[in-house]
Structure formats: C-alpha cells, structure tokens
Design a protein around this motif. Structure first.
Motif, PDB file in Angstrom:
ATOM      1  N   PRO A  91       1.163  -4.715   6.385  1.00 35.69           N
ATOM      2  CA  PRO A  91       2.005  -3.556   6.083  1.00 35.69           C
ATOM      3  C   PRO A  91       3.019  -3.909   5.016  1.00 35.69           C
ATOM      4  N   ALA A  92       3.415  -2.894   4.232  1.00 32.81           N
ATOM      5  CA  ALA A  92       4.299  -3.132   3.098  1.00 32.81           C
ATOM      6  C   ALA A  92       5.617  -3.753   3.524  1.00 32.81           C
ATOM      7  N   ASP A  93       6.165  -3.339   4.678  1.00 33.08           N
ATOM      8  CA  ASP A  93       7.491  -3.822   5.073  1.00 33.08           C
ATOM      9  C   ASP A  93       7.470  -5.244   5.616  1.00 33.08           C
ATOM     10  N   SER A  94       6.272  -5.869   5.710  1.00 34.03           N
ATOM     11  CA  SER A  94       6.202  -7.249   6.190  1.00 34.03           C
ATOM     12  C   SER A  94       6.205  -8.255   5.034  1.00 34.03           C
ATOM     13  N   VAL A  95       6.171  -7.759   3.784  1.00 31.17           N
ATOM     14  CA  VAL A  95       6.123  -8.628   2.612  1.00 31.17           C
ATOM     15  C   VAL A  95       7.546  -8.959   2.174  1.00 31.17           C
ATOM     16  N   VAL A  96       7.819 -10.236   1.979  1.00 30.16           N
ATOM     17  CA  VAL A  96       9.138 -10.676   1.539  1.00 30.16           C
ATOM     18  C   VAL A  96       9.144 -10.753   0.018  1.00 30.16           C
ATOM     19  N   LEU A  97      10.068 -10.021  -0.605  1.00 32.33           N
ATOM     20  CA  LEU A  97      10.171  -9.991  -2.055  1.00 32.33           C
ATOM     21  C   LEU A  97      11.200 -10.999  -2.548  1.00 32.33           C
ATOM     22  N   VAL A 118      11.233   0.873  -5.662  1.00 37.75           N
ATOM     23  CA  VAL A 118      11.909   2.165  -5.760  1.00 37.75           C
ATOM     24  C   VAL A 118      11.033   3.193  -5.052  1.00 37.75           C
ATOM     25  N   ALA A 119      11.373   3.517  -3.813  1.00 34.26           N
ATOM     26  CA  ALA A 119      10.575   4.479  -3.053  1.00 34.26           C
ATOM     27  C   ALA A 119      11.349   4.932  -1.831  1.00 34.26           C
ATOM     28  N   ARG A 120      11.364   6.224  -1.571  1.00 33.76           N
ATOM     29  CA  ARG A 120      11.965   6.745  -0.350  1.00 33.76           C
ATOM     30  C   ARG A 120      11.104   6.362   0.850  1.00 33.76           C
ATOM     31  N   ASP A 121      11.658   6.555   2.013  1.00 30.59           N
ATOM     32  CA  ASP A 121      10.936   6.203   3.234  1.00 30.59           C
ATOM     33  C   ASP A 121       9.676   7.045   3.423  1.00 30.59           C
ATOM     34  N   ASP A 122       9.643   8.244   2.807  1.00 32.02           N
ATOM     35  CA  ASP A 122       8.466   9.101   2.984  1.00 32.02           C
ATOM     36  C   ASP A 122       7.383   8.860   1.934  1.00 32.02           C
ATOM     37  N   VAL A 123       7.544   7.800   1.131  1.00 30.85           N
ATOM     38  CA  VAL A 123       6.508   7.438   0.154  1.00 30.85           C
ATOM     39  C   VAL A 123       5.745   6.229   0.679  1.00 30.85           C
ATOM     40  N   TRP A 124       4.474   6.424   0.966  1.00 29.30           N
ATOM     41  CA  TRP A 124       3.652   5.336   1.492  1.00 29.30           C
ATOM     42  C   TRP A 124       3.229   4.412   0.362  1.00 29.30           C
ATOM     43  N   ILE A 125       3.356   3.100   0.595  1.00 26.83           N
ATOM     44  CA  ILE A 125       2.862   2.088  -0.331  1.00 26.83           C
ATOM     45  C   ILE A 125       2.070   1.071   0.477  1.00 26.83           C
ATOM     46  N   GLU A 126       0.846   0.802   0.057  1.00 28.96           N
ATOM     47  CA  GLU A 126      -0.001  -0.108   0.814  1.00 28.96           C
ATOM     48  C   GLU A 126       0.500  -1.546   0.713  1.00 28.96           C
ATOM     49  N   GLY A 127       0.315  -2.285   1.790  1.00 32.35           N
ATOM     50  CA  GLY A 127       0.791  -3.656   1.836  1.00 32.35           C
ATOM     51  C   GLY A 127       0.161  -4.551   0.793  1.00 32.35           C
ATOM     52  N   ASN A 128      -1.121  -4.316   0.470  1.00 35.92           N
ATOM     53  CA  ASN A 128      -1.791  -5.147  -0.511  1.00 35.92           C
ATOM     54  C   ASN A 128      -1.129  -5.004  -1.887  1.00 35.92           C
ATOM     55  N   ALA A 129      -0.694  -3.806  -2.216  1.00 35.88           N
ATOM     56  CA  ALA A 129      -0.016  -3.591  -3.492  1.00 35.88           C
ATOM     57  C   ALA A 129       1.317  -4.336  -3.531  1.00 35.88           C
ATOM     58  N   VAL A 130       2.045  -4.323  -2.424  1.00 34.97           N
ATOM     59  CA  VAL A 130       3.331  -5.023  -2.376  1.00 34.97           C
ATOM     60  C   VAL A 130       3.121  -6.531  -2.434  1.00 34.97           C
ATOM     61  N   GLN A 131       2.059  -7.016  -1.810  1.00 40.88           N
ATOM     62  CA  GLN A 131       1.742  -8.442  -1.904  1.00 40.88           C
ATOM     63  C   GLN A 131       1.472  -8.846  -3.356  1.00 40.88           C
ATOM     64  N   ALA A 143      -2.486  -1.154  -5.577  1.00 40.65           N
ATOM     65  CA  ALA A 143      -3.155  -2.412  -5.886  1.00 40.65           C
ATOM     66  C   ALA A 143      -4.123  -2.244  -7.043  1.00 40.65           C
ATOM     67  N   GLY A 144      -4.145  -3.266  -7.924  1.00 40.34           N
ATOM     68  CA  GLY A 144      -5.107  -3.321  -9.010  1.00 40.34           C
ATOM     69  C   GLY A 144      -6.000  -4.530  -8.834  1.00 40.34           C
ATOM     70  N   ARG A 145      -6.597  -4.983  -9.906  1.00 43.50           N
ATOM     71  CA  ARG A 145      -7.471  -6.152  -9.858  1.00 43.50           C
ATOM     72  C   ARG A 145      -6.617  -7.416  -9.968  1.00 43.50           C
TER      73      ARG A 145
END
Length: 411
Positions: A4-10, A17-30, A52-54
């Motif tokens: 999940p996105a919120d488990s990734v440490v940045l 930049v995203a409100r709580d109602d904007v879903w972002i996949e964990g793979n993209a955040v990784q 997520a991209g390539r």
C-alpha cells in the motif's frame, strides 16, 4: 502483492501532492521513492496522477544537482499538450465527426521533401514548417506566427535520420489523443479572457509526443548518467526531439482547426504548448539544478497549464502559482487506476462495442483499435476533480476552466 502507498517511506526531500481521496498505487510510490533516493536527487515531487511506469513512475518531477539522467525522461521525449482556443461556437456533432475522420486521412505535408521536413522541424519546431517548400499557405501562415520555443539549440540530427518525419501529424498510442472540446463553466474569468477562453466556445487539444524519434533517443541514452559537459550532446538531441514533438502537435491541432473552419488567425483566440517529458535548468533552494519532468506539466511564473482528463472527463486549464515546493510543476492528467491488461479484461465485460464510441458527457470517440478503446476508457482513469483540487489546495496552481470533450480521436 503490491505494498500500500502509505507503507512506503519517502526520503526527506520527497513529497506526494494528493488529497486523501486520491488513490495512488503502492507500486508507483515505491518507484517514486527509489528514484528520489538516487545520488544527486535534491528534491522530488509526486503528483496526484502518479502511477507506475516501466521502472520509472509517471507523474513526477525530480531535481538533480549536477547531473542529468536521461532514463527519467524516457522514450517519449517532448510529449506534451497543445491547446488552441477558437472563436467557433456550436457545430453539429455528425459534421464534426465526418470532417475529423477525413482530416486524419489528409497529410498537409504530402508531396514535401522528407529530408527538408525533418531538418526544419528538428531545428525550428513548428516555426520551421513555414519554411518548408510546398507547405499549404494556411499552414505556413500559422507556423510563421508561432512564438519562439525557448529551448536550447538542437543538437546533431544525424542519429535520427530514419524516416521519422512520416509520423508528423499522428497521435500515437497509449494515452495520446487529439480532441475538440467545449469550454465549460469558467471559474476564473479574468485568466480565461487572457488565454482567449469563453464558455461555450470550442477548443482543440493535442496530446502527443515525438513518436518513434523519442523512442530512438531514449534507447540511445537510456543507461547514461551525465555530468558537466558530457550532458550537452544529449540535451541538444533532446531539444531536437522536443521541437519535433511540438511540430507534431501543431500539425494535429491544424487538422482539427480545419474541421472547425478555424485555420485562419482571425478564428484563433489564444493557446499554448507544454512539454511533459523534458529536462530544464532551473533554480531550487537558491541553487541551479536539472529538473526532470516525467509526465508532469510545467507551471512556472503565472503561466497557464493544462491537466488532462480522459475522453469521458474534462481537462482543466489552470494557472501557475510558481510554487518551488512543487518544482513549478503540476499533474499532467488524471492518472491511471487500472493497468492496460486489467482495463481490457474488465471494461470489455462492462460495455458493448458501440457504447465505447460514446461517453457519459455526450462526446464521441474515433478509434479504429478495439484494444485501445478498452485500455483508454474513462473507467481506467482516476476522477479528474480530486486531482485538480489537490493541486489547488497544495498551492501549485489555480483552476481556470474545464474543457469538456466533444470529439476525441485516438489512432
């Protein structure tokens, strides 16, 4: 299983930049966190359309001190959007569709010397079209009126003389499109007037890039990390690819302007061209850096920018707040919520084929590729409104007006 996105440490210098109602996949955040942790990265901003991209996330901007990383631009160098506001009001949908189909079959540079075409757009972008022998008079007149692009001089074109000029004026695959849209309810009347937008009037949007040329550029430089003078050859070639992409969008827009009978300067009220995949020299924290935008729209000074919707959701014209905290960038679109394979499977089960050529907003879709109709269906994308409001609340840009799709061409 994707985290999940919120488990990734940045890293400390990275933000989403995203409100709580904007879903972002964990793979993209990784992916975003991994790039932000690369040596030399001093600031990283993930936009609400992050996906997520390539190996490299799409929808982000990265600032590097002293180094250029071509992989972060990728194979779609110069991809961006062109907006042309017109003084044309209503036109019958059947007429628009019929004319658009014909316009996409007509090559405005047919009969021109391919070598001259390539040389002119590589060196001068859309402005170079005015110098091409045999270019239609109306097209040349519009090209001559184009502003200077502000890019560095184009580099050596010799690695790219392989017939890429044949792709000029074509949309390409993926999320690229050319579209006729209608200006919706204006939120910022003063800014809309500056850009020539008026509620109810028709505009043209072209979202495309440098096609196969960008792919060749990406492949040529994909493993490089460039410092000092070593970056100059790549940056020059990148400038040529960006000009090629701008000329491509110019020709796409010209085709749709002909559909509307608006290819004369008197029918054009304003417009802009933005690059989503590029590297520019900018200042962050008082220091010079290389800002890499990967699927992110520039938002400098008080300039206008565009956040693209899907064919079933409006795009939004916005005005920059020149926010260094956002690397003077905004989202370039809504962002995917389904991968292409998932979209083909799920959306094929939800809709009949004929339903795919119409949208809930009353728009029409011209697309000859059944798979692309499914992959780029509005259901495969996140809602645009929370993305736009995330940018507003973060102080990156203000909303000006929505552009509601009337006819979208994907081919």
């Amino acid at each position: 299983m994707k985290a999940p996105a919120d488990s990734v440490v940045l890293p400390a210098h990275a933000r989403l930049v995203a409100r709580d109602d904007v879903w972002i996949e964990g793979n993209a955040v990784q992916q975003f966190a991994r790039v932000a942790a690369l040596p030399g990265c001093v600031r990283a901003v993930g936009m609400p359309d992050l996906h997520a991209g390539r190996g490299i996330p799409v929808g982000a901007a990265f600032a590097f001190a002293g180094r250029v990383v071509p992989q972060l631009v990728g194979s779609d160098a110069g991809c961006g959007v062109r907006l042309v506001a017109t003084a044309v009001g209503r036109m019958a949908p059947d007429l628009i569709e019929r004319r658009a189909r014909q316009a996409m079959e007509d090559d405005p540079l047919d009969g021109c010397d391919p070598g001259e075409v390539f040389e002119q757009v590589w060196r001068r972008g859309a402005r170079g079209i005015a110098e091409i022998d045999g270019a239609p008079e109306a097209l040349a007149r519009l090209a001559a009126a184009e502003p200077e692009d502000g890019l560095r001089p184009s580099g050596d074109p010799s690695p790219y003389r392989a017939g890429y000029e044949g792709a000029l004026g074509s949309v390409g695959g993926g999320n690229h499109f050319v579209e006729i849209a209608r200006v919706g309810a204006v939120r910022d009347a003063a800014s809309a007037e500056v850009l020539g937008l008026a509620a109810g009037e028709l505009v043209v949007l072209a979202h495309s890039g440098s096609r196969g040329l960008g792919g060749a550029l990406g492949q040529r430089w994909t493993d490089a990390v460039l410092e000092g003078d070593a970056a100059e050859p790549y940056l020059g070639e990148l400038a040529g690819a960006c000009r090629f992409a701008q000329a491509n969008r110019f020709l796409l827009a010209y085709r749709m302007l002909r559909v509307l009978g608006a290819s004369r300067p008197s029918k054009i009220a304003g417009g802009l061209d933005l690059i989503h995949n590029d590297v520019t020299r900018e200042t962050v924290g008082g220091e010079p850096v290389w800002v890499h935008r990967k699927g992110a729209a520039p938002a400098r000074g008080s300039d206008f920018t565009v956040v693209l919707g899907s064919r079933g959701a409006p795009s939004w014209v916005m005005r920059s707040c020149d926010a260094e905290a956002g690397l003077r960038s905004v989202a370039h679109g809504a962002g995917r919520k389904m991968g292409r394979g998932e979209a083909r499977e799920k959306i094929a089960a939800r809709y009949r084929r004929r339903e795919l050529a119409r949208t809930e907003l009353g728009g029409r879709v011209v697309c000859d590729d059944p798979a692309l109709l499914l992959e780029e269906h509005p259901d495969a994308y996140k809602p645009i409104e929370p993305v736009v409001e995330s940018l507003v609340e973060a102080g990156l840009a203000t909303a000006v007006a929505p552009l509601v799709p009337v006819l979208t061409v994907k081919r």
